[in-house]
Design a protein around this motif. Sequence first.
Motif, PDB file in Angstrom:
ATOM      1  N   ARG A 154     -37.599   3.023  61.189  1.00 24.92           N
ATOM      2  CA  ARG A 154     -37.628   4.015  62.124  1.00 24.92           C
ATOM      3  C   ARG A 154     -38.646   5.164  61.686  1.00 24.92           C
ATOM      4  N   ALA A 155     -39.792   5.016  61.027  1.00 22.40           N
ATOM      5  CA  ALA A 155     -40.466   6.045  60.687  1.00 22.40           C
ATOM      6  C   ALA A 155     -41.220   6.804  61.891  1.00 22.40           C
ATOM      7  N   LEU A 156     -41.784   7.991  61.271  1.00 21.95           N
ATOM      8  CA  LEU A 156     -42.447   8.741  62.675  1.00 21.95           C
ATOM      9  C   LEU A 156     -43.481   7.825  63.055  1.00 21.95           C
ATOM     10  N   VAL A 207     -44.597  -6.852  61.205  1.00 25.29           N
ATOM     11  CA  VAL A 207     -45.299  -7.215  62.248  1.00 25.29           C
ATOM     12  C   VAL A 207     -45.696  -5.939  63.214  1.00 25.29           C
ATOM     13  N   PHE A 208     -47.015  -5.480  63.207  1.00 21.96           N
ATOM     14  CA  PHE A 208     -47.068  -4.171  64.097  1.00 21.96           C
ATOM     15  C   PHE A 208     -47.937  -4.666  65.250  1.00 21.96           C
ATOM     16  N   TRP A 253     -35.538 -12.863  62.216  1.00 21.83           N
ATOM     17  CA  TRP A 253     -36.342 -11.543  62.543  1.00 21.83           C
ATOM     18  C   TRP A 253     -35.631 -10.442  63.127  1.00 21.83           C
ATOM     19  N   GLU A 254     -35.911  -9.256  62.844  1.00 19.21           N
ATOM     20  CA  GLU A 254     -35.326  -8.079  63.669  1.00 19.21           C
ATOM     21  C   GLU A 254     -36.324  -7.457  64.523  1.00 19.21           C
ATOM     22  N   GLU A 255     -36.040  -7.160  65.714  1.00 16.97           N
ATOM     23  CA  GLU A 255     -36.859  -6.597  66.688  1.00 16.97           C
ATOM     24  C   GLU A 255     -36.677  -4.901  66.535  1.00 16.97           C
ATOM     25  N   VAL A 256     -37.802  -4.213  66.011  1.00 12.12           N
ATOM     26  CA  VAL A 256     -37.642  -2.828  65.967  1.00 12.12           C
ATOM     27  C   VAL A 256     -38.417  -2.225  67.031  1.00 12.12           C
ATOM     28  N   SER A 257     -39.006  -2.416  67.749  1.00  9.91           N
ATOM     29  CA  SER A 257     -39.619  -1.926  68.922  1.00  9.91           C
ATOM     30  C   SER A 257     -40.272  -3.094  69.960  1.00  9.91           C
ATOM     31  N   ALA A 316     -49.967   2.549  63.642  1.00  4.26           N
ATOM     32  CA  ALA A 316     -49.542   1.411  64.316  1.00  4.26           C
ATOM     33  C   ALA A 316     -48.009   1.552  64.534  1.00  4.26           C
ATOM     34  N   GLU A 317     -47.372   0.787  65.522  1.00  3.93           N
ATOM     35  CA  GLU A 317     -45.933   0.896  65.497  1.00  3.93           C
ATOM     36  C   GLU A 317     -45.424  -0.522  65.001  1.00  3.93           C
TER      37      GLU A 317
END
Length: 615
Positions: A282-284, A225-226, A189-193, A210-211
């Motif tokens: 990394r979308a807006l 996962v958001f 798993w990669e943690e994006v935020s 969502a983020e």
Amino acid sequence: ELTGANQQKEEEMVATRVIADHIRALTFAISDGVLPSNEGRGYVLRRILRRASKFARNIGVKEPLLHRLVAVVVAEMGEAYPEIKEQEDHCRRVILAEEEAFGRTLDKGLELFSDLSKTLQQKGGKMIPGEEAFKLYDTYGFPLDLTQLLAEEQGLEVEVDGFNRLMEEQRERARSSGRFSGEELEFKWEEVSAGAHSEFVGYQYLQAVAELRLMGEDDRYFRLVFDQTPFYPAGGGQVGDTGLIIAEVAPGCCQEFKVVETRRDHDRILHFVVKEKDFPRRALRYTLQVATEQRKMTAANHTATHLLQAALRKHVGTHLHQAGSFVSGERLRFDFTHYQRLSQELLDQVEMEVNRFIFAALSVKTEEIDYQTALNRGALAFFGEKYGQRVRTVEIADVSIELCGGAHVRNTSEIMGFRIISEGSVATGVRRIEAVTGWEALLLAEKEKTLIKELAEVFNVEPSQLKEKVSELIAEQTQLRKTLEEIERKTALAEGEEMLSKVKEAAGHRYLVAKMSEAPMEFLRENVDRLKDKLGSGVILLGAVQGAKVNFVAGVTPDLTSLVKAGEIVKAAASVAGGGGGGRPELAQAGGKNADQLDEALREGERFIRALLGK
């Protein structure tokens, strides 16, 4: 008292105690909603029941016994546990059905063991393979000690090590089935935020911004996962939502990604996106859109299952409980506890009742309350589901209240219509209804309308006259079939008369062995009876092909049954054609699977007759 067992003998004392313990466990488990099956807790229950049934046989009880003991458990413990009193008839019926099925299975297992031992001995073997012993155990309920006992009687042994290895493999499979599948955990798993994730907002909204919190991938899918999502993850019998993720990668520049499945992995809600192109990490912003029409149809079908259960409990009985379900946008499937096929009249009543609920435009209210309060209000809980302290109830006016986390309509009128497609058995004591609602129900009605119109054109009548016309044609067909059968019968009897010229003698006794033209068993029997009357004293064996099979009938006049019996004759002949049979000394019949062996079978039958008459 029911078994007549002598409690002074240790073997019988142990057996009665095992039976008493097991019937208590069975009664409580079935009252709680567990049903015998081939997996999970249902398999454990089936093993308990079969073990008790086997102990009953050990003390000489061949007929079903355990179901008669449910009343004893209820009498002793029903005051303290009123739920078993309410489910007494339900428990009795489930156990009786299982006992009868096990009796048939045990008989089949004994037959299988007999064939197995004969084959082994013919090959000079002395060891029953472990996989065969395990098959007897797993499929036919034979405990290892019973297989060993039967083997010992035949001078054989059982490969215990192989049996134990297969048993351990099965236990491991059972343990694995109780654990969460690690499929989703086999990649990084990669943690994006950072931050909280998987807040479900799909009850209120079908679209949300969502983020992205976590991202994983394998060869086929991105798993996303958001922080929040309107996508319902598959669970409680309801399929997961599908839809779109719109990623704004630059101001005014967006990319769309299809969500093909939504699942829950512990506390995460996973959105599955096919890897057709790279997914931007990394979308807006990410806009999550549920497929609206699919969700609406799924919600309609889910609410319809609640209405269906209410209608079934009203018209069939309150013993009935949900035993499983499947809800998608196209159809619904509802499994429930019951012991016999529902008549068409009853199904029509249930279908009409559900449609009454729909056209009454009843409000559907959802609420989160504590678990015990929900039960106190009469909410139905689905056995096997794990509920927390706080639960969600779905209440439909005064018709239904259930614990449910699925998607539902706000008013039953949104379902529009309900049609039952099929009803049938899926397991012992479990029935299944499949149905459609809304647009699918309308399409079904349209197909039926088209079919009726086409049939009316084929028969050149008005649709209202179709039933009368079909009944008339069936009556004509029945009469034609009777006429044809009478012609075939007369032809067969005439053929039988001609066979008298083929009568032979052995040791001063007359006999006839002959092949007839294709004929059913009934015609062979009639010919044998007529030929016996003609001969006065003699033995007859007739054979004929019927389709891909072969029929044999033998007859012996009473004065010769001390020398040869009809049952022995047909067995000898049919064994050559891959079959068997039997009957009375004067008349017997048999069948065979290999029609091409008819001539050889009749020759064997003649050899057998001559040998016995010669004695």
